[in-house]
Write a protein that holds these residues in place. Structure first.
Motif, short mmCIF file in Angstrom:
data_model
loop_
_atom_site.label_atom_id
_atom_site.label_comp_id
_atom_site.label_asym_id
_atom_site.label_seq_id
_atom_site.Cartn_x
_atom_site.Cartn_y
_atom_site.Cartn_z
N LEU A 10 0.83 -1.19 0.00
CA LEU A 10 0.00 0.00 0.00
C LEU A 10 0.88 1.25 0.00
O LEU A 10 1.87 1.32 0.73
N PHE A 12 1.77 5.08 0.75
CA PHE A 12 1.50 6.18 1.68
C PHE A 12 2.36 7.38 1.28
O PHE A 12 3.47 7.55 1.78
N PHE A 44 -2.93 5.95 0.22
CA PHE A 44 -3.40 6.53 1.47
C PHE A 44 -2.74 7.90 1.64
O PHE A 44 -1.53 7.98 1.86
N CYS A 47 -1.86 10.76 5.83
CA CYS A 47 -1.71 9.88 7.00
C CYS A 47 -0.40 10.23 7.70
O CYS A 47 0.07 11.36 7.60
N TYR A 136 -6.50 2.06 12.93
CA TYR A 136 -5.04 1.97 13.06
C TYR A 136 -4.71 1.82 14.54
O TYR A 136 -4.92 2.73 15.34
N LYS A 161 -5.27 -2.06 10.96
CA LYS A 161 -3.84 -1.90 10.69
C LYS A 161 -3.10 -1.90 12.02
O LYS A 161 -3.43 -1.11 12.93
N GLY A 186 1.25 -2.32 9.89
CA GLY A 186 1.61 -0.91 9.90
C GLY A 186 2.80 -0.59 10.77
O GLY A 186 2.97 0.54 11.22
N SER A 204 -1.11 -7.61 3.74
CA SER A 204 -0.95 -6.27 3.19
C SER A 204 -0.11 -5.44 4.16
O SER A 204 -0.13 -5.68 5.36
N TYR A 205 0.61 -4.46 3.61
CA TYR A 205 1.42 -3.61 4.50
C TYR A 205 1.71 -2.27 3.86
O TYR A 205 1.68 -2.12 2.64
N SER A 206 1.97 -1.29 4.71
CA SER A 206 2.37 0.03 4.24
C SER A 206 3.89 0.07 4.15
O SER A 206 4.58 -0.25 5.11
N SER A 207 4.38 0.46 2.99
CA SER A 207 5.82 0.43 2.74
C SER A 207 6.37 1.83 2.58
O SER A 207 6.08 2.52 1.60
#
Length: 306
Positions: A10, A12, A44, A47, A136, A161, A186, A204-207
């Motif tokens: 995902l 950011f 996203f 954030c 979150y 998350k 997250g 899934s993850y925020s990179s």
């Protein structure tokens, strides 16, 4: 938007600021477009990486306008909402008004509340719109199982998350609630913990590094999914762990190091961050530049084998 598209990596994006401290909308548009072109599964904006804490409501609206234009419904678009309850509700409604698909609910401002207080905060936001909501879990917003279960009455709630890293609790949550929610990693520098999160259902993850080396993020994630432990270890040694060593040197580098990396690779972002964040020190900037130079030599963007 189908929530099942919220799998994988995902994006950011940061909020780019010019030398005068103003929001650079052109740079933001280019960076969002870059992430979509690189295959990230969702965007996203506003954030943590987008310095939600430091942007005005007018800037928030401008960021949303840029993001809606840049994404063109090609991927799900989420926003960040949080802070005090009145601002959180205002941001949630503005997100719906401007055409976002959902939002990530950031922690409430300053207060460590009881579970029923946290539930009231989250409930008020979730029920204020028809948008998809992701909770979150981090800082002063840590849920217990019964609290999370009580929120499942809202069909708008589609995911959680985790930014705490309590794996015992994460296993409890994923086993207890299963596919009712999407599970997102997250944690800071999430690539470092994905081998622990992946087997229990966090797919899934925020990179952070995807903002400047998304092909490395993709290479890592594909190696992880196919069980290529040697490729994962090599990427850790060559790229991920060295970057993380720098990230841990200063508070706030989780954001400012992203901007430094983007500037190094030639994306239209300057290092400017808003107080209380500080820019990356020159010595750390040089170290990051060397890591990225070596990474591009060993893992050229157009010749990555997945």
């Amino acid at each position: 938007m189908q929530t099942n598209k919220l799998t994988g990596i995902l994006g950011f994006p940061v909020s780019p600021f010019d030398k005068n401290g103003a929001l650079d909308e052109h740079a933001l548009h280019r960076n969002i477009t870059f992430l979509i072109e690189e295959g990230l599964e969702a965007i996203f904006v506003a954030c943590g990486a987008g310095e939600f804490h430091a942007i005005s409501k007018a800037e928030y609206g401008a960021i949303l306008d840029v993001a809606v234009d840049a994404t063109q419904k090609r991927v799900p678009l989420y926003t960040g909402v949080g802070g005090n309850i009145q601002d959180a509700l205002s941001f949630a409604r503005l997100s719906e008004e401007k055409g976002a698909d959902g939002y990530l609910i950031l922690p409430p401002y300053l207060i460590n509340g009881e579970q029923n207080g946290l539930r009231a905060y989250l409930s008020a936001i979730i029920e204020s719109t028809s948008l998809h909501a992701i909770v979150y879990q981090r800082d002063n917003a840590v849920l217990e199982g019964d609290t999370l279960e009580s929120l499942l009455v809202y069909p708008q709630l589609v995911g959680l998350k985790d930014g705490i890293g309590n794996m015992e609790q994460n296993i409890e949550f994923t086993q207890r609630f299963g596919e009712r929610l999407l599970w997102l990693n997250g944690m800071p520098m999430a690539e470092l913990t994905m081998p622990a999160y992946w087997p229990i259902g966090f797919h899934s993850y925020s990179s952070a590094i995807s903002n400047y080396i998304p092909h490395i993020s993709r290479c890592f994630f594909e190696a992880l999914k196919r069980g290529d432990h040697e490729a994962v270890r090599t990427l850790y040694k060559d790229v991920l762990l060295p970057i993380n060593v720098i990230r841990r040197q200063k508070k706030g580098y989780a954001v400012s190091l992203i901007k430094a990396g983007m500037e190094i690779v030639g994306l239209p972002v300057q290092e400017h961050v808003r107080a209380p964040l500080v820019p990356v020190e020159k010595s750390h900037y040089k170290q990051l530049a060397q890591i990225l130079e070596n990474a591009h030599k060993k893992y050229p963007r157009n010749h990555i084998s997945l």
